[in-house]
Design a protein around this motif. Structure first.
Motif, mmCIF file in Angstrom:
data_model
loop_
_atom_site.group_PDB
_atom_site.id
_atom_site.type_symbol
_atom_site.label_atom_id
_atom_site.label_comp_id
_atom_site.label_asym_id
_atom_site.label_seq_id
_atom_site.Cartn_x
_atom_site.Cartn_y
_atom_site.Cartn_z
ATOM 1 N N ARG A 165 0.832 -1.198 0.000
ATOM 2 C CA ARG A 165 0.000 0.000 0.000
ATOM 3 C C ARG A 165 0.872 1.255 0.000
ATOM 4 N NH1 ARG A 165 -5.133 -1.711 0.861
ATOM 5 N NH2 ARG A 165 -5.397 -3.657 2.020
ATOM 6 N N LYS A 168 -7.170 2.094 -8.763
ATOM 7 C CA LYS A 168 -6.695 0.733 -8.499
ATOM 8 C C LYS A 168 -5.542 0.705 -7.503
ATOM 9 C CE LYS A 168 -9.338 -1.296 -11.646
ATOM 10 N NZ LYS A 168 -10.396 -2.274 -11.273
ATOM 11 N N PRO A 176 -3.601 0.772 -4.224
ATOM 12 C CA PRO A 176 -3.993 0.528 -2.825
ATOM 13 C C PRO A 176 -3.359 1.551 -1.878
ATOM 14 C CG PRO A 176 -2.246 -0.997 -3.451
ATOM 15 C CD PRO A 176 -2.565 -0.188 -4.680
ATOM 16 N N GLU A 222 -5.795 3.199 4.410
ATOM 17 C CA GLU A 222 -7.117 3.826 4.544
ATOM 18 C C GLU A 222 -7.071 5.215 5.178
ATOM 19 O OE1 GLU A 222 -9.617 2.196 7.909
ATOM 20 O OE2 GLU A 222 -8.228 0.499 7.620
ATOM 21 N N VAL A 256 -1.775 -7.884 -0.519
ATOM 22 C CA VAL A 256 -2.427 -6.673 -1.020
ATOM 23 C C VAL A 256 -2.052 -6.371 -2.474
ATOM 24 C CG1 VAL A 256 -2.526 -5.659 1.274
ATOM 25 C CG2 VAL A 256 -0.603 -5.100 -0.226
ATOM 26 N N VAL A 308 -1.879 -5.831 -6.318
ATOM 27 C CA VAL A 308 -2.946 -5.586 -7.293
ATOM 28 C C VAL A 308 -2.346 -5.048 -8.591
ATOM 29 C CG1 VAL A 308 -4.795 -5.113 -5.640
ATOM 30 C CG2 VAL A 308 -3.273 -3.266 -6.333
#
Length: 315
Positions: free
Chosen positions: A143, A218, A220, A223, A296, A298
């Motif tokens: 991330r 897309k 990551p 949060e 994670v 992607v």
């Protein structure tokens, strides 16, 4: 000065590490990286700094062999703090199946710690940022957002959950991602650190003479990162990265200012940005996502032949 027949990848190239041929089949992969404290706990800081240093070898597909501790130390501080930092670093070196064989300490006004790492690789299997090919896809394995969250921490504005989450990510070795990419065979790779995602991606685009399309929706992000970035907790390195890439990145109007900043966020011990042939991407991604350390991972974009040396970002 730098024209030596054994240099496979050296100072005239913007790479993750230097590569020096030692015989007909093998090369040494060598790098050094040092950090100022990014975590309050000494052991955690040592783990993160060591993982960050080891990452350059993993990005090129190498296996770390040895490491030297590099320390800057204020003499007024308790040496128990230093012991904790070195213990954290040693833990990650052991996790890499490498060994610490020495090091050097200098007096400094600020704590600094990192490793000089030597790894090895079969020369014909070396992975660099220079070989991404059109019709490939881009995979990211960690991330984004450690820079803005760390800045919020310095201002006393973060939660314990946010800090522990980024610390765990930064202390995670890129070993498994590297091993899997060597097993499947990829086109190119770099690790995402101080230049941010777009800065490192731009190096790949320029050195490979390709264009990259990145889809911000897309990517990551941690949060908490958008919220902290929106509040202005943006490190100076991130702003410098944005200024550096701005002339060679075409942002679609759908990409928010916060996303633009985060795509340039200066990372510590970030993930690998991997370019892979589209026919291999699904099976590689499945393998990555089955491993806790790389779960994670992607697909965040594609490699194209249009507009070589530049990046387009859409939502």
């Amino acid at each position: 000065m730098w024209d030596h027949p054994n240099i496979v990848y050296g100072i005239d190239m913007v790479g993750d590490a230097g590569v020096y041929s030692i015989d007909e089949k093998r090369s040494l992969v060598q790098t050094v990286d040092v950090l100022t404290p990014i975590a309050d706990d000494p052991r955690t800081f040592g783990e993160i700094a060591a993982a960050n240093s080891l990452s350059d070898v993993y990005a090129m597909g190498g296996k770390p062999l040895t490491a030297l501790n590099v320390v800057g130390w204020p003499t007024k501080l308790n040496t128990e703090i230093l012991a904790g930092i070195l213990e954290g670093g040693a833990k990650k070196v052991r996790e890499a199946d490498a060994v610490i064989i020495g090091g050097h300490t200098i007096k400094d006004e600020e704590i600094k710690y990192g490793l000089s790492v030597t790894g090895i690789i079969e020369t014909d299997k070396l992975i660099t940022a220079s070989d991404a090919k059109p019709k490939g896809l881009l995979i990211l394995t960690k991330r984004i957002g450690t820079g803005v969250i760390s800045t919020a921490l310095k201002k006393g504005e973060t939660t314990e959950e946010a800090v522990s989450t980024i610390n765990e990510s930064m202390a995670t070795l890129n070993r498994r991602a590297s091993e899997l990419m060597m097993k499947v065979g990829v086109d190119g790779c770099t690790d995402v650190t101080g230049f941010g995602l777009l800065g490192h991606a731009l190096v790949m685009a320029e050195q490979s003479n390709v264009g990259l399309n990145i889809f911000s929706g897309k990517v990551p992000f941690f949060e908490w990162a958008p919220g902290y970035a929106g509040k202005g907790f943006v490190p100076g390195g991130t702003r410098a990265n944005f200024d550096f890439v701005a002339s060679k990145v075409d942002f679609d109007s759908s990409v928010s200012e916060t996303e633009r900043i985060l795509l340039c966020d200066a990372q510590t011990s970030g993930g690998l940005l991997i370019a892979i042939d589209e026919t291999k991407a699904d099976s590689f991604l499945e393998a990555l996502q089955s491993v806790p350390e790389t779960a994670v991972s992607v697909i965040i974009g594609e490699v194209v032949s249009q507009h070589p040396g530049s990046i387009s970002v859409a939502s």
